[in-house]
Design a protein around this motif. Structure first.
Motif, PDB file in Angstrom:
ATOM      1  N   LEU A  76      21.918   1.938  12.802  1.00  0.00           N
ATOM      2  CA  LEU A  76      20.717   2.344  13.528  1.00  0.00           C
ATOM      3  C   LEU A  76      20.012   3.515  12.851  1.00  0.00           C
ATOM      4  O   LEU A  76      18.780   3.556  12.815  1.00  0.00           O
ATOM      5  N   ALA A  77      20.776   4.448  12.300  1.00  0.00           N
ATOM      6  CA  ALA A  77      20.164   5.600  11.634  1.00  0.00           C
ATOM      7  C   ALA A  77      19.364   5.176  10.400  1.00  0.00           C
ATOM      8  O   ALA A  77      18.442   5.882   9.990  1.00  0.00           O
ATOM      9  N   ALA A  78      19.701   4.026   9.841  1.00  0.00           N
ATOM     10  CA  ALA A  78      18.992   3.525   8.667  1.00  0.00           C
ATOM     11  C   ALA A  78      17.909   2.506   9.035  1.00  0.00           C
ATOM     12  O   ALA A  78      17.208   2.008   8.166  1.00  0.00           O
ATOM     13  N   ASN A  79      17.758   2.222  10.321  1.00  0.00           N
ATOM     14  CA  ASN A  79      16.824   1.196  10.790  1.00  0.00           C
ATOM     15  C   ASN A  79      15.483   1.834  11.133  1.00  0.00           C
ATOM     16  O   ASN A  79      15.382   2.656  12.044  1.00  0.00           O
ATOM     17  N   ARG A  80      14.429   1.433  10.433  1.00  0.00           N
ATOM     18  CA  ARG A  80      13.094   2.018  10.644  1.00  0.00           C
ATOM     19  C   ARG A  80      12.558   1.745  12.049  1.00  0.00           C
ATOM     20  O   ARG A  80      11.847   2.569  12.619  1.00  0.00           O
ATOM     21  N   VAL A  81      12.888   0.612  12.616  1.00  0.00           N
ATOM     22  CA  VAL A  81      12.413   0.300  13.964  1.00  0.00           C
ATOM     23  C   VAL A  81      13.073   1.238  14.975  1.00  0.00           C
ATOM     24  O   VAL A  81      12.417   1.744  15.894  1.00  0.00           O
ATOM     25  N   PHE A  82      14.356   1.503  14.803  1.00  0.00           N
ATOM     26  CA  PHE A  82      15.049   2.435  15.689  1.00  0.00           C
ATOM     27  C   PHE A  82      14.462   3.839  15.553  1.00  0.00           C
ATOM     28  O   PHE A  82      14.231   4.525  16.547  1.00  0.00           O
ATOM     29  N   LEU A  83      14.219   4.261  14.319  1.00  0.00           N
ATOM     30  CA  LEU A  83      13.633   5.582  14.092  1.00  0.00           C
ATOM     31  C   LEU A  83      12.236   5.654  14.701  1.00  0.00           C
ATOM     32  O   LEU A  83      11.871   6.676  15.302  1.00  0.00           O
ATOM     33  N   LEU A  84      11.461   4.587  14.584  1.00  0.00           N
ATOM     34  CA  LEU A  84      10.137   4.549  15.211  1.00  0.00           C
ATOM     35  C   LEU A  84      10.272   4.658  16.731  1.00  0.00           C
ATOM     36  O   LEU A  84       9.508   5.375  17.380  1.00  0.00           O
ATOM     37  N   LYS A  85      11.250   3.965  17.291  1.00  0.00           N
ATOM     38  CA  LYS A  85      11.487   4.034  18.727  1.00  0.00           C
ATOM     39  C   LYS A  85      11.753   5.474  19.157  1.00  0.00           C
ATOM     40  O   LYS A  85      11.190   5.950  20.153  1.00  0.00           O
ATOM     41  N   LEU A  86      12.580   6.186  18.425  1.00  0.00           N
ATOM     42  CA  LEU A  86      12.876   7.582  18.760  1.00  0.00           C
ATOM     43  C   LEU A  86      11.629   8.460  18.666  1.00  0.00           C
ATOM     44  O   LEU A  86      11.388   9.311  19.531  1.00  0.00           O
ATOM     45  N   VAL A  87      10.835   8.247  17.628  1.00  0.00           N
ATOM     46  CA  VAL A  87       9.599   9.030  17.472  1.00  0.00           C
ATOM     47  C   VAL A  87       8.647   8.737  18.631  1.00  0.00           C
ATOM     48  O   VAL A  87       8.048   9.656  19.207  1.00  0.00           O
ATOM     49  N   LEU A  88       8.518   7.475  18.990  1.00  0.00           N
ATOM     50  CA  LEU A  88       7.624   7.105  20.093  1.00  0.00           C
ATOM     51  C   LEU A  88       8.093   7.695  21.419  1.00  0.00           C
ATOM     52  O   LEU A  88       7.266   8.122  22.244  1.00  0.00           O
ATOM     53  N   ILE A  89       9.396   7.739  21.650  1.00  0.00           N
ATOM     54  CA  ILE A  89       9.926   8.361  22.866  1.00  0.00           C
ATOM     55  C   ILE A  89       9.579   9.847  22.879  1.00  0.00           C
ATOM     56  O   ILE A  89       9.159  10.392  23.911  1.00  0.00           O
ATOM     57  N   ALA A  90       9.719  10.502  21.735  1.00  0.00           N
ATOM     58  CA  ALA A  90       9.372  11.924  21.647  1.00  0.00           C
ATOM     59  C   ALA A  90       7.881  12.136  21.904  1.00  0.00           C
ATOM     60  O   ALA A  90       7.490  13.049  22.650  1.00  0.00           O
ATOM     61  N   VAL A  91       7.047  11.289  21.324  1.00  0.00           N
ATOM     62  CA  VAL A  91       5.596  11.414  21.524  1.00  0.00           C
ATOM     63  C   VAL A  91       5.249  11.138  22.991  1.00  0.00           C
ATOM     64  O   VAL A  91       4.403  11.836  23.577  1.00  0.00           O
ATOM     65  N   ALA A  92       5.901  10.159  23.607  1.00  0.00           N
ATOM     66  CA  ALA A  92       5.655   9.878  25.028  1.00  0.00           C
ATOM     67  C   ALA A  92       6.051  11.084  25.881  1.00  0.00           C
ATOM     68  O   ALA A  92       5.349  11.431  26.844  1.00  0.00           O
ATOM     69  N   GLY A  93       7.152  11.721  25.535  1.00  0.00           N
ATOM     70  CA  GLY A  93       7.564  12.924  26.256  1.00  0.00           C
ATOM     71  C   GLY A  93       6.568  14.051  26.089  1.00  0.00           C
ATOM     72  O   GLY A  93       6.223  14.742  27.065  1.00  0.00           O
ATOM     73  N   LEU A  94       6.081  14.242  24.871  1.00  0.00           N
ATOM     74  CA  LEU A  94       5.073  15.277  24.620  1.00  0.00           C
ATOM     75  C   LEU A  94       3.769  14.968  25.359  1.00  0.00           C
ATOM     76  O   LEU A  94       3.118  15.872  25.888  1.00  0.00           O
ATOM     77  N   ASN A  95       3.408  13.702  25.409  1.00  0.00           N
ATOM     78  CA  ASN A  95       2.221  13.285  26.150  1.00  0.00           C
ATOM     79  C   ASN A  95       2.381  13.615  27.635  1.00  0.00           C
ATOM     80  O   ASN A  95       1.453  14.125  28.270  1.00  0.00           O
ATOM     81  N   ALA A  96       3.568  13.340  28.188  1.00  0.00           N
ATOM     82  CA  ALA A  96       3.817  13.648  29.600  1.00  0.00           C
ATOM     83  C   ALA A  96       3.756  15.151  29.844  1.00  0.00           C
ATOM     84  O   ALA A  96       3.165  15.604  30.843  1.00  0.00           O
ATOM     85  N   LEU A  97       4.336  15.940  28.940  1.00  0.00           N
ATOM     86  CA  LEU A  97       4.272  17.394  29.083  1.00  0.00           C
ATOM     87  C   LEU A  97       2.834  17.893  29.031  1.00  0.00           C
ATOM     88  O   LEU A  97       2.425  18.738  29.835  1.00  0.00           O
ATOM     89  N   ALA A  98       2.055  17.368  28.099  1.00  0.00           N
ATOM     90  CA  ALA A  98       0.655  17.771  27.980  1.00  0.00           C
ATOM     91  C   ALA A  98      -0.133  17.376  29.235  1.00  0.00           C
ATOM     92  O   ALA A  98      -0.986  18.135  29.702  1.00  0.00           O
ATOM     93  N   PHE A  99       0.169  16.215  29.788  1.00  0.00           N
ATOM     94  CA  PHE A  99      -0.498  15.771  31.017  1.00  0.00           C
ATOM     95  C   PHE A  99      -0.180  16.715  32.167  1.00  0.00           C
ATOM     96  O   PHE A  99      -1.071  17.158  32.892  1.00  0.00           O
ATOM     97  N   HIS A 100       1.111  17.024  32.339  1.00  0.00           N
ATOM     98  CA  HIS A 100       1.520  17.869  33.464  1.00  0.00           C
ATOM     99  C   HIS A 100       1.079  19.320  33.286  1.00  0.00           C
ATOM    100  O   HIS A 100       0.803  20.002  34.276  1.00  0.00           O
TER     101      HIS A 100
END
Length: 172
Positions: A106-130
């Protein structure tokens, strides 16, 4: 013991891969791979938690976008946000167990890494919204301001893409 990853070696990338091999050799990771029912059971818990998380977020985002205007945004948040936060008690530990079982791959899988980045961005988006537009939600009429709606659209797109990435992991 898992075979060494071809990219493992000296330097930061090699250290990261060595760490993933160590993680994959821990007792929980070994149990996840050894027991025919444990991995699928943990995966079901992960998916159920994620369904609650994304379902609550999506219902809230759709309200911010204008659906269900009869329900005040703050009232809906009062009921949905605890579910989304509580679902993390399922998603995080189950996700860590799933990752541990397959850490080097998984650490070598680009799709998994993209998933983690997207989760982080979604979290940042939620923080910015709140921290931003949501602070004035009690003053919104039936329609949220444009910035709030932008956060809602981003949230929906990000979480749908996270789901797609998670599903694609079975194929890449």
């Amino acid at each position: 013991m898992l075979p060494a990853h071809p990219a493992a070696g000296p330097g930061p990338a090699g250290a990261a891969l060595d760490w993933t091999h160590w993680l994959a050799a821990t007792s929980p990771a070994l149990a996840m791979r050894a027991n025919a029912w444990l991995y699928p059971a943990v995966e079901i818990v992960h998916i159920a938690g994620f369904a609650v998380l994304v379902g609550a977020v999506a219902m809230f985002d759709l309200r911010v976008l204008g659906l269900g205007r009869a329900l005040p945004v703050r009232l809906l948040a009062h009921y949905l946000l605890p579910w989304s936060v509580g679902s993390m008690l399922l998603v995080l530990p189950s996700g860590l167990l799933l990752f541990a079982a397959e850490a080097p791959d998984l650490a070598a899988n680009r799709v998994f890494l993209l998933k983690l980045v997207l989760i982080a961005v979604a979290g940042l988006n939620a923080l910015a919204f709140h921290a931003g537009p949501y602070r004035s939600a009690e003053r919104w009429d039936s329609r949220a301001p444009p910035r709030a709606r932008l956060h809602a659209v981003l949230s929906l797109l990000l979480w749908l893409t996270v789901i797609a990435c998670g599903r694609l992991l079975a194929y890449v």
